[in-house]
Enzyme design. Structure first.
Site, mmCIF file in Angstrom:
data_model
loop_
_atom_site.group_PDB
_atom_site.id
_atom_site.type_symbol
_atom_site.label_atom_id
_atom_site.label_comp_id
_atom_site.label_asym_id
_atom_site.label_seq_id
_atom_site.Cartn_x
_atom_site.Cartn_y
_atom_site.Cartn_z
ATOM 1 N N CYS A 116 0.821 -1.223 0.000
ATOM 2 C CA CYS A 116 0.000 0.000 0.000
ATOM 3 C C CYS A 116 0.851 1.268 0.000
ATOM 4 O O CYS A 116 0.354 2.355 -0.246
ATOM 5 C CB CYS A 116 -0.912 0.015 1.212
ATOM 6 N N HIS A 256 -2.708 7.125 3.852
ATOM 7 C CA HIS A 256 -3.227 5.909 3.221
ATOM 8 C C HIS A 256 -4.552 5.547 3.886
ATOM 9 O O HIS A 256 -4.710 5.676 5.103
ATOM 10 C CB HIS A 256 -2.205 4.776 3.379
ATOM 11 N N ASN A 286 -10.121 0.072 1.261
ATOM 12 C CA ASN A 286 -8.662 0.197 1.148
ATOM 13 C C ASN A 286 -8.261 -0.178 -0.284
ATOM 14 O O ASN A 286 -8.301 -1.346 -0.655
ATOM 15 C CB ASN A 286 -8.008 -0.737 2.171
HETATM 16 O O1 UT7 Z 1 -3.252 -1.230 3.941
HETATM 17 C C1 UT7 Z 1 -2.645 -2.051 4.887
HETATM 18 C C2 UT7 Z 1 -3.437 -3.263 5.083
HETATM 19 N N1 UT7 Z 1 -4.321 -3.453 6.159
HETATM 20 C C3 UT7 Z 1 -4.668 -2.689 7.201
HETATM 21 O O2 UT7 Z 1 -4.270 -1.597 7.371
HETATM 22 C C4 UT7 Z 1 -5.576 -3.281 8.212
HETATM 23 C C5 UT7 Z 1 -5.247 -2.848 9.602
HETATM 24 N N2 UT7 Z 1 -6.125 -3.481 10.572
HETATM 25 C C6 UT7 Z 1 -7.419 -3.118 10.743
HETATM 26 O O3 UT7 Z 1 -7.906 -2.220 10.095
HETATM 27 C C7 UT7 Z 1 -8.201 -3.830 11.806
HETATM 28 O O4 UT7 Z 1 -7.328 -4.590 12.598
HETATM 29 C C8 UT7 Z 1 -9.302 -4.762 11.214
HETATM 30 C C9 UT7 Z 1 -10.415 -3.904 10.603
HETATM 31 C C10 UT7 Z 1 -8.728 -5.713 10.205
HETATM 32 C C11 UT7 Z 1 -9.932 -5.571 12.345
HETATM 33 O O5 UT7 Z 1 -10.464 -4.712 13.343
HETATM 34 P P1 UT7 Z 1 -10.142 -4.992 14.871
HETATM 35 O O6 UT7 Z 1 -10.891 -4.004 15.654
HETATM 36 O O7 UT7 Z 1 -8.651 -5.034 15.017
HETATM 37 O O8 UT7 Z 1 -10.803 -6.392 15.062
HETATM 38 P P2 UT7 Z 1 -10.110 -7.732 15.575
HETATM 39 O O9 UT7 Z 1 -9.230 -8.304 14.532
HETATM 40 O O10 UT7 Z 1 -9.527 -7.471 16.929
HETATM 41 O O11 UT7 Z 1 -11.383 -8.645 15.736
HETATM 42 C C12 UT7 Z 1 -12.417 -8.338 16.672
HETATM 43 C C13 UT7 Z 1 -13.555 -9.323 16.467
HETATM 44 C C14 UT7 Z 1 -13.077 -10.761 16.362
HETATM 45 O O12 UT7 Z 1 -14.013 -11.576 17.026
HETATM 46 P P3 UT7 Z 1 -13.681 -12.166 18.493
HETATM 47 O O13 UT7 Z 1 -12.435 -12.981 18.321
HETATM 48 O O14 UT7 Z 1 -13.475 -10.965 19.362
HETATM 49 O O15 UT7 Z 1 -14.904 -12.951 18.807
HETATM 50 C C15 UT7 Z 1 -13.161 -11.048 14.872
HETATM 51 O O16 UT7 Z 1 -13.381 -12.411 14.604
HETATM 52 O O17 UT7 Z 1 -14.234 -9.019 15.239
HETATM 53 C C16 UT7 Z 1 -14.353 -10.220 14.474
HETATM 54 N N3 UT7 Z 1 -14.361 -9.863 13.057
HETATM 55 C C17 UT7 Z 1 -15.501 -9.564 12.403
HETATM 56 N N4 UT7 Z 1 -16.771 -9.507 12.801
HETATM 57 C C18 UT7 Z 1 -17.702 -9.163 11.874
HETATM 58 C C19 UT7 Z 1 -13.318 -9.760 12.215
HETATM 59 N N5 UT7 Z 1 -13.756 -9.405 10.994
HETATM 60 C C20 UT7 Z 1 -15.091 -9.278 11.084
HETATM 61 C C21 UT7 Z 1 -16.110 -8.932 10.175
HETATM 62 N N6 UT7 Z 1 -17.388 -8.879 10.609
HETATM 63 N N7 UT7 Z 1 -15.850 -8.624 8.889
#
Ligand code: UT7
Length: 340
Positions: A116, A256, A286
């Site tokens: 990215c 970004h 993104n």
């Molecule tokens: O360009 C560079 C590439 N990527 C990025 O910059 C991504 C950077 N990271 C992020 O933006 C965030 O970490 C995410 C949006 C990917 C995830 O958000 P988060 O607040 O860090 O969520 P998490 O990974 O801590 O997950 C929290 C919960 C989990 O459930 P449990 O384990 O707490 O029960 C996930 O399984 O949210 C769940 N989860 C979802 N729930 C509904 C993960 N994805 C989803 C989803 N819908 N799409």
């Protein structure tokens, strides 16, 4: 001693696919909800290419708009840099395919891989050729079609990304305009956090790699998030200092676009009100290396950017990589809507 040359953006173009995919549509693919996606990422919808479209299609479309904006003919382009993590093929370079289709007969062309962060890596690299006096016109394109390497059954990644391309034309500009300061960074110890494991020389594509889904993008979102929040603020304040500016001097901040929470955290750290921060993650998701030039295209078209404005752009991505650039806006003309 010869006067130093300043390199600036003299044309901008953006291109996103027509097809809009809403959060509601994703609810029927994976166990997710519009509410979760909006709250955790700020994304409302994204654009996705048709099956027959590829990165070079969007790249050519954005580049043609940037060239028209700059009033530059294709045969005046000396160099084309395509920043992408989703090239049409592993080789030849997508930049060569783009060069042929644009008719830039005398241009050199290469791809640049920095995830990215690719567009800023390309912008900063391209500017050096102008500053050194080697070239007069450099076309830098950030283009990605992450939908083609997304596992549409993995809710932790498939809700995040969208397709798009953005391009800029770089040329010499009057002293004090264009690129004021820049930085490039990399920390390969984070390489495993965001990658497409198969399809390269380490793990060539095979029936087994496909069966295991190793041809898809894999990401440790939580770790990338932590890294992003730290590095955006650090890299941006670094170039602001190097450019001899203060945070209050920044007219527009273009980070970004990965997650609204990352963008807001960076803005807070830089003490910038959100009115001075470009946000397009809500409409495009993104778009990887396209997110910053698409943002630039948007502010140029809407007239939000004025001659002399100070802009700071900052990105992070696979590698892990990061980059930042402080520019003083010289100018670009037109514009039309960025659909393909
Ligand atoms: O360009 C560079 C590439 N990527 C990025 O910059 C991504 C950077 N990271 C992020 O933006 C965030 O970490 C995410 C949006 C990917 C995830 O958000 P988060 O607040 O860090 O969520 P998490 O990974 O801590 O997950 C929290 C919960 C989990 O459930 P449990 O384990 O707490 O029960 C996930 O399984 O949210 C769940 N989860 C979802 N729930 C509904 C993960 N994805 C989803 C989803 N819908 N799409």
């Amino acid at each position: 001693m010869a006067e130093r040359v300043w390199a600036g953006i003299v044309g901008v173009g953006g291109c996103v696919p027509e097809r809009v995919v809403t959060n509601r549509e994703l609810e029927s693919l994976v166990d997710t909800s519009d509410e979760w996606i909006r709250e955790r990422t700020g994304i409302i919808e994204r654009r996705i290419v048709r099956p027959e479209q590829s990165t070079s299609d969007l790249a050519v479309c954005a580049a043609q708009r940037a060239l028209a904006d700059a009033g530059v003919e294709p045969d005046a382009v000396d160099l084309i840099i395509v920043a992408t993590a989703t090239p049409d093929m592993l080789f030849p370079a997508t930049a060569s395919l783009v060069q042929e289709r644009l008719g830039c007969k005398t241009a050199g062309a290469f791809d640049l891989s920095a995830g990215c962060t690719g567009f800023l890596y390309g912008l900063i690299t391209g500017a050096q050729f102008i500053i050194a006096g080697t070239y007069r016109t450099v076309l830098v394109i950030g283009a990605d079609v992450l939908s083609k390497i997304t596992d549409w059954e993995d809710r932790s990644t498939c809700v995040l990304f969208g397709d798009g391309a953005g391009a800029v034309v770089l040329q010499p500009v009057p002293a004090g305009y264009g690129l004021l300061a820049s930085c490039l960074g990399s920390d390969g110890s984070g390489a495993d956090l965001l990658k497409m494991p198969a399809g390269g020389s380490r793990l060539p594509a095979s029936a087994l790699t496909v069966e295991k889904g190793l041809h898809y993008l894999h990401m440790n979102g939580r770790e990338v998030f932590r890294f992003a929040v730290r590095i955006l603020g650090e890299a941006a304040s670094g170039v602001i200092r190097t450019a001899g500016l203060r945070q209050a001097d920044i007219d527009l901040f273009i980070p970004h676009q990965a997650n609204i929470r990352i963008i807001e955290a960076a803005a807070k750290r830089l003490e910038l009100p959100m009115e001075r921060v470009l946000v397009n993650v809500d409409r495009y998701g993104n778009t990887s290396s396209a997110s910053i030039p698409l943002g630039l295209d948007e502010v140029v078209r809407s007239g939000r950017l004025a001659h002399g404005d100070r802009v700071v752009m900052v990105a992070f991505g696979a590698g892990l990589t990061w980059a930042a650039a402080a520019i003083r806006w010289y100018g670009a003309r037109r514009q039309a809507a960025p659909t393909d």
